[in-house]
Design an enzyme around this catalytic site. Structure first.
Site, PDB file in Angstrom:
ATOM      1  N   CYS A 147       2.028  42.727  91.531  1.00  0.00           N
ATOM      2  CA  CYS A 147       2.286  41.974  92.879  1.00  0.00           C
ATOM      3  C   CYS A 147       1.702  43.069  93.956  1.00  0.00           C
ATOM      4  O   CYS A 147       0.896  43.296  94.668  1.00  0.00           O
ATOM      5  CB  CYS A 147       3.438  41.182  93.308  1.00  0.00           C
ATOM      6  SG  CYS A 147       4.896  42.304  92.951  1.00  0.00           S
TER       7      CYS A 147
HETATM    8  N1  LIG Z   1       8.418  37.960  90.446  1.00  0.00           N
HETATM    9  C1  LIG Z   1       7.161  38.624  90.904  1.00  0.00           C
HETATM   10  O1  LIG Z   1       6.970  38.541  92.038  1.00  0.00           O
HETATM   11  C2  LIG Z   1       6.165  39.017  90.151  1.00  0.00           C
HETATM   12  C3  LIG Z   1       4.921  39.496  90.441  1.00  0.00           C
HETATM   13  C4  LIG Z   1       4.041  39.961  89.603  1.00  0.00           C
HETATM   14  C5  LIG Z   1       4.247  40.016  88.280  1.00  0.00           C
HETATM   15  N2  LIG Z   1       5.302  39.633  87.659  1.00  0.00           N
HETATM   16  C6  LIG Z   1       5.607  39.880  86.310  1.00  0.00           C
HETATM   17  O2  LIG Z   1       5.800  38.513  85.672  1.00  0.00           O
HETATM   18  C7  LIG Z   1       6.587  38.422  84.431  1.00  0.00           C
HETATM   19  C8  LIG Z   1       7.721  37.440  84.742  1.00  0.00           C
HETATM   20  O3  LIG Z   1       8.404  37.790  85.980  1.00  0.00           O
HETATM   21  P1  LIG Z   1       9.352  36.761  86.504  1.00  0.00           P
HETATM   22  O4  LIG Z   1       9.730  37.230  88.090  1.00  0.00           O
HETATM   23  O5  LIG Z   1       9.090  35.413  86.689  1.00  0.00           O
HETATM   24  O6  LIG Z   1      10.622  36.954  85.836  1.00  0.00           O
HETATM   25  P2  LIG Z   1      12.169  35.921  85.573  1.00  0.00           P
HETATM   26  O7  LIG Z   1      12.265  35.266  86.632  1.00  0.00           O
HETATM   27  O8  LIG Z   1      13.005  37.143  85.200  1.00  0.00           O
HETATM   28  O9  LIG Z   1      11.622  35.149  84.174  1.00  0.00           O
HETATM   29  C9  LIG Z   1      11.616  35.689  83.177  1.00  0.00           C
HETATM   30  C10 LIG Z   1      11.017  34.506  81.984  1.00  0.00           C
HETATM   31  O10 LIG Z   1      10.807  35.192  80.828  1.00  0.00           O
HETATM   32  C11 LIG Z   1      11.846  34.592  79.836  1.00  0.00           C
HETATM   33  N3  LIG Z   1      11.942  35.600  78.752  1.00  0.00           N
HETATM   34  C12 LIG Z   1      12.504  36.618  78.929  1.00  0.00           C
HETATM   35  N4  LIG Z   1      12.548  37.383  77.583  1.00  0.00           N
HETATM   36  C13 LIG Z   1      11.783  36.286  76.939  1.00  0.00           C
HETATM   37  C14 LIG Z   1      11.335  36.449  75.478  1.00  0.00           C
HETATM   38  N5  LIG Z   1      11.747  37.795  74.671  1.00  0.00           N
HETATM   39  N6  LIG Z   1      10.850  35.597  74.772  1.00  0.00           N
HETATM   40  C15 LIG Z   1      10.644  34.445  75.645  1.00  0.00           C
HETATM   41  N7  LIG Z   1      10.764  34.335  76.953  1.00  0.00           N
HETATM   42  C16 LIG Z   1      11.627  35.133  77.599  1.00  0.00           C
HETATM   43  C17 LIG Z   1      12.953  34.020  80.324  1.00  0.00           C
HETATM   44  O11 LIG Z   1      13.482  33.111  79.616  1.00  0.00           O
HETATM   45  P3  LIG Z   1      15.085  33.051  79.586  1.00  0.00           P
HETATM   46  O12 LIG Z   1      15.497  32.115  80.666  1.00  0.00           O
HETATM   47  O13 LIG Z   1      15.363  32.224  78.319  1.00  0.00           O
HETATM   48  O14 LIG Z   1      15.836  34.281  79.689  1.00  0.00           O
HETATM   49  C18 LIG Z   1      12.503  33.884  81.845  1.00  0.00           C
HETATM   50  O15 LIG Z   1      11.949  32.356  81.804  1.00  0.00           O
HETATM   51  C19 LIG Z   1       7.274  39.892  84.574  1.00  0.00           C
HETATM   52  O16 LIG Z   1       6.462  40.795  83.535  1.00  0.00           O
HETATM   53  C20 LIG Z   1       6.990  40.352  85.928  1.00  0.00           C
HETATM   54  O17 LIG Z   1       6.921  42.045  85.896  1.00  0.00           O
HETATM   55  C21 LIG Z   1       6.334  39.035  88.489  1.00  0.00           C
END
Ligand SMILES: NC(=O)c1ccc[n+]([C@@H]2O[C@H](COP(=O)([O-])OP(=O)(O)OC[C@H]3O[C@@H](n4cnc5c(N)ncnc54)[C@H](OP(=O)(O)O)[C@@H]3O)[C@@H](O)[C@H]2O)c1
Length: 338
Positions: A147
């Site tokens: 981001c």
């Molecule tokens: N948030 C932002 O603004 C943003 C911006 C750009 C990029 N990103 C990137 O996008 C990705 C997701 O971010 P997020 O903010 O959505 O994170 P999040 O809210 O913490 O969600 C992570 C998800 O991944 C699942 N998960 C974790 N480990 C897993 C595994 N080993 N196998 C299958 N599912 C798994 C979790 O499932 P459970 O609920 O079952 O644990 C949850 O659904 C990250 O890499 C982050 O760096 C985020």
């Protein structure tokens, strides 16, 4: 219809992906997965009640490959590359939102961990739409940018040719708390963040090498990027300020004119003549950019929604291009708040 799946559906970016995919005219949502699995998506996200009812499975590459032509991986770094490798081997197109395929191998292993998919990494295309449209259209593996790098690069790249390459660049970034994902921590606790603002990982954040590497790739200029992120008491939204020194031969530039010329064919980049704000982009795929010069000082201000332009809508735009669809299909354009 093209069958698509979301792995990491219980997370913040996973929810945003599902919200856009339920009304996408060309994509059919056929698979939802997380680690914990075996839930209903509307149970995980009550905001989806009455909109969609669908089972969320324990995510497996086999399960995804049977049901999908393209998969979005909204997973933490390291978890993504294991999936992507399997899916690519089974002919499934992948858009990864984590950092696993964004960087050169050496940079990734220096700032993240050992890479577990060295075979596919060189084929991955960086999903910064306005700079890699053609390559994304030919790719089956796209790494959606971080981001902070998205907001920084969209604002700064057109003006890099005018800066003094020997001078350091300072990037002051501010993000809403959803940028950290849903996992609980004291830093993102309401009592910590409410009525507060503070820097975190100053000059050590992992998005600095991503910004530096992409500037080098696009312009061949190796700039010293001094990157300082801050948390603000907002749910979503990101404001990035870039400070750089112009080179002597470019003191008289008109940065707004340069930005307008560069993005004249890019409908989701809005060049403003006043400083930008996060509310105007919240809930949209837009990136708003302002810039000004004073003497040899260059100031750039760039605003996005970290969950959309910074993650999920940029991923959908890439998937549209990978599938030969209109780039803008299913992308949100109306900001949430007046
Ligand atoms: N948030 C932002 O603004 C943003 C911006 C750009 C990029 N990103 C990137 O996008 C990705 C997701 O971010 P997020 O903010 O959505 O994170 P999040 O809210 O913490 O969600 C992570 C998800 O991944 C699942 N998960 C974790 N480990 C897993 C595994 N080993 N196998 C299958 N599912 C798994 C979790 O499932 P459970 O609920 O079952 O644990 C949850 O659904 C990250 O890499 C982050 O760096 C985020």
């Amino acid at each position: 219809m093209i069958r698509v799946g979301v792995v990491g559906a219980s997370g913040y970016t996973g929810l945003e992906l599902v919200k856009m995919l339920v009304s996408h005219k060309e994509f059919e949502l056929t698979y939802l997965g997380t680690t914990s699995g075996d839930a209903m998506i509307e149970g995980l996200h009550p905001s989806l009640s009455g909109v969609i009812t669908m089972n969320v499975k324990v995510a497996t590459a086999d399960g995804v490959a049977q049901m999908c032509d393209l998969a979005f991986l909204a997973l933490p770094h390291k978890a993504s590359m294991g999936f992507a490798k399997e899916l690519i081997a089974r002919g499934v197109k992948v858009v990864d939102l984590s950092a696993d395929y964004r960087l050169e191998l050496e940079t990734y292993e220096k700032f993240y961990c050992e890479h577990e998919d060295r075979e596919n990494l060189p084929q991955a295309v960086y999903g910064l739409i306005e700079y890699y449209r053609e390559e994304i259209g030919k790719s089956s593996l796209v790494a959606s940018p971080g981001c902070y790098p998205t907001a920084t690069l969209l604002g700064f790249l057109p003006l890099v040719p005018y800066i003094d390459p020997a001078s350091p660049v300072f990037v002051d970034a501010k993000s809403g708390v959803s940028g950290a994902g849903k996992k609980l921590s004291e830093t993102t606790h309401f009592v910590t963040i409410n009525d507060n603002i503070f820097a975190y990982n100053p000059l050590k954040h992992r998005h600095a090498p991503e910004i530096r590497e992409k500037i080098l790739k696009v312009h061949g200029v190796d700039t010293q990027v001094n990157f300082v992120p801050h948390l603000i008491p907002a749910t979503r939204g990101e404001l990035v300020s870039v400070y750089a020194k112009l080179s002597d031969e470019h003191l008289g530039i008109d940065p707004i004119a340069i930005l307008k010329e560069r993005y004249k064919n890019d409908p989701f980049i809005r060049i403003r003549t006043e400083p930008v704000d996060i509310k105007s982009t919240a809930g949209t795929h837009f990136c708003d950019i302002f810039a000004a010069v004073h003497g040899n000082g260059l100031f750039i201000s760039s605003a996005i929604d970290n969950l959309l332009r910074g993650a999920s809508s940029q991923a959908i735009a890439a998937a549209n291009l990978m599938c030969g669809l209109d780039e803008s299909e299913g992308l949100p354009v109306i900001a949430y708040v007046p």
